[in-house]
Design a protein around this motif. Structure first.
Motif, PDB file in Angstrom:
ATOM      1  N   UNK A   1       0.830  -1.203   0.000  1.00 30.27           N
ATOM      2  CA  UNK A   1       0.000   0.000   0.000  1.00 30.27           C
ATOM      3  C   UNK A   1       0.863   1.252   0.000  1.00 30.27           C
ATOM      4  N   UNK A   2       1.867   1.298   0.858  1.00 33.01           N
ATOM      5  CA  UNK A   2       2.720   2.489   0.949  1.00 33.01           C
ATOM      6  C   UNK A   2       3.459   2.708  -0.365  1.00 33.01           C
ATOM      7  N   UNK A   3       3.880   1.607  -1.008  1.00 25.93           N
ATOM      8  CA  UNK A   3       4.510   1.746  -2.324  1.00 25.93           C
ATOM      9  C   UNK A   3       3.539   2.347  -3.332  1.00 25.93           C
ATOM     10  N   UNK A   4       2.291   1.935  -3.284  1.00 20.50           N
ATOM     11  CA  UNK A   4       1.265   2.494  -4.173  1.00 20.50           C
ATOM     12  C   UNK A   4       1.082   3.991  -3.915  1.00 20.50           C
ATOM     13  N   UNK A   5       1.173   4.405  -2.667  1.00 23.70           N
ATOM     14  CA  UNK A   5       0.972   5.812  -2.319  1.00 23.70           C
ATOM     15  C   UNK A   5       2.137   6.682  -2.782  1.00 23.70           C
ATOM     16  N   UNK A   6       3.285   6.047  -3.061  1.00 22.22           N
ATOM     17  CA  UNK A   6       4.453   6.740  -3.603  1.00 22.22           C
ATOM     18  C   UNK A   6       4.976   7.813  -2.646  1.00 22.22           C
ATOM     19  N   UNK A   7       5.120   7.436  -1.376  1.00 23.76           N
ATOM     20  CA  UNK A   7       5.693   8.332  -0.375  1.00 23.76           C
ATOM     21  C   UNK A   7       6.816   7.594   0.360  1.00 23.76           C
ATOM     22  N   UNK A   8       7.725   8.362   0.956  1.00 24.47           N
ATOM     23  CA  UNK A   8       8.869   7.780   1.642  1.00 24.47           C
ATOM     24  C   UNK A   8       8.542   7.408   3.082  1.00 24.47           C
ATOM     25  N   UNK A   9       7.690   8.209   3.732  1.00 24.26           N
ATOM     26  CA  UNK A   9       7.343   7.974   5.131  1.00 24.26           C
ATOM     27  C   UNK A   9       5.845   8.154   5.334  1.00 24.26           C
ATOM     28  N   UNK A  10       5.344   7.554   6.397  1.00 27.31           N
ATOM     29  CA  UNK A  10       3.946   7.726   6.793  1.00 27.31           C
ATOM     30  C   UNK A  10       3.884   7.861   8.303  1.00 27.31           C
ATOM     31  N   UNK A  11       2.859   8.545   8.780  1.00 21.88           N
ATOM     32  CA  UNK A  11       2.496   8.480  10.183  1.00 21.88           C
ATOM     33  C   UNK A  11       1.423   7.412  10.317  1.00 21.88           C
ATOM     34  N   UNK A  12       1.312   6.822  11.506  1.00 23.91           N
ATOM     35  CA  UNK A  12       0.482   5.620  11.663  1.00 23.91           C
ATOM     36  C   UNK A  12      -0.400   5.739  12.896  1.00 23.91           C
ATOM     37  N   UNK A  13      -1.687   5.526  12.697  1.00 27.15           N
ATOM     38  CA  UNK A  13      -2.654   5.418  13.796  1.00 27.15           C
ATOM     39  C   UNK A  13      -3.217   4.007  13.742  1.00 27.15           C
ATOM     40  N   UNK A  14      -2.921   3.206  14.770  1.00 29.30           N
ATOM     41  CA  UNK A  14      -3.369   1.821  14.769  1.00 29.30           C
ATOM     42  C   UNK A  14      -4.186   1.489  15.994  1.00 29.30           C
ATOM     43  N   UNK A  15      -5.419   1.057  15.766  1.00 32.47           N
ATOM     44  CA  UNK A  15      -6.282   0.622  16.855  1.00 32.47           C
ATOM     45  C   UNK A  15      -6.200  -0.887  16.994  1.00 32.47           C
ATOM     46  N   UNK A  16      -5.851  -1.373  18.179  1.00 32.03           N
ATOM     47  CA  UNK A  16      -5.820  -2.801  18.479  1.00 32.03           C
ATOM     48  C   UNK A  16      -4.996  -3.542  17.429  1.00 32.03           C
ATOM     49  N   UNK A  17      -5.597  -4.389  16.602  1.00 29.99           N
ATOM     50  CA  UNK A  17      -4.843  -5.095  15.574  1.00 29.99           C
ATOM     51  C   UNK A  17      -4.055  -4.134  14.700  1.00 29.99           C
TER      52      UNK A  17
END
Length: 306
Positions: free
Chosen positions: A105-121
């Protein structure tokens, strides 16, 4: 009912969601992962929001809308849930496959970094990805989850996960989903309808939960040795993450203990924590004060915890 999804990208109104998908691979073949995207699709600042075990991307509609002017917000339906495909071999329903899908998915978005919000799983996936060498995760918010999951919560989840459920109406299904998620907090009827409607589908004259019942297969078959090894891996991940991590705990959580949070803060390089009163597992982040916690962490000085 949830707001309708606009299929094609819309640049004029950043508060409108767009539905996209990416093709991913498992050892058993290809599968499709759907994601809902908000904000400017050309914005290099991306916030990935990943849901809990039987939930969907639409849990984050309000949060995504709140961040859509600062971020391109991407909310995937993890494979086997929501509008995403199901795996041909249920043995692969687990964090390693989910991490691989998120890398795609991140490769598809074509960005180097992401911030992440993860609930439980979603937080477990974020921990595993964030602890890898050269991880793209820049900041990580873990919503009511850590390396150690309390046995009482595992027992509670096992009572309903993958079990057949049929409802005579959508409203009945929404109410049942609200019962299962009652510890999210004191939500209004409209809020429950908004986040629970995407979890249901009509089939053969009845409403059912829209996830692959086979996601219960690896959950129910894990051995004590496998569980211990997996927990050790996640503790190593926490220790390896150099970027800021905020652990959010619901005050009455039966899944994430205060002791685990304290150990995460001591183990990690840049881990802070905050506890939200009046809720259990997991805070829904629909209330403005909860959204403000996320905003302070992602857009403030790096931490909104204690």
């Amino acid at each position: 009912m949830t707001a309708p999804i606009v299929v094609e990208p819309v640049h004029s109104d950043l508060s409108e969601p767009r539905q996209r998908f990416v093709q991913c691979a498992s050892p058993a073949g290809l599968h499709r992962m759907t994601y809902t995207e908000w904000g400017d699709p050309s914005n290099p600042h991306v916030l990935v929001c990943v849901h809990g075990l039987t939930r969907s991307a639409r849990d984050f509609d309000k949060l995504a809308k709140a961040f859509a002017h600062e971020y391109r917000v991407v909310c995937p339906d993890v494979v086997g849930r929501g509008l995403s495909g199901w795996l041909a071999d249920p043995r692969y329903y687990g964090v390693p496959q989910y991490v691989a899908d998120m890398v795609t998915l991140i490769a598809r978005l074509n960005v180097e970094t992401v911030d992440w919000f993860g609930t439980s799983m979603g937080g477990l996936i974020g921990m595993a990805l964030g602890g890898l060498p050269d991880s793209p995760v820049r900041k990580l918010l873990l919503n009511d989850v850590g390396p150690h999951i309390e046995p009482v919560a595992l027992g509670r989840i096992g009572e309903y996960l993958g079990k057949p459920a049929r409802f005579a109406s959508l409203e009945e299904g929404v109410r049942r989903a609200a019962e299962l998620a009652a510890t999210f907090g004191p939500l209004s009827d409209a809020e429950w309808t908004s986040i629970n409607t995407p979890l249901l589908r009509e089939r053969d004259g009845a409403w059912t939960f829209h996830y692959d019942p086979a996601i219960a297969t690896p959950f129910s078959s894990v051995t004590e040795e496998q569980a211990a090894a997996y927990e050790a891996f996640l503790w190593h991940s926490v220790a390896s993450i150099a970027s800021p991590v905020l652990v959010v705990r619901g005050e009455a959580s039966d899944l994430l203990s205060r002791e685990t949070v304290e150990r995460m803060v001591k183990t990690g390089q840049s881990v802070t924590s905050v506890e939200i009163p009046g809720v259990g597992h997991a805070p829904a982040f629909l209330a403005e004060d909860q959204i403000a916690i996320a905003r302070g962490f992602f857009l403030g000085g790096g931490s909104s915890g204690a």
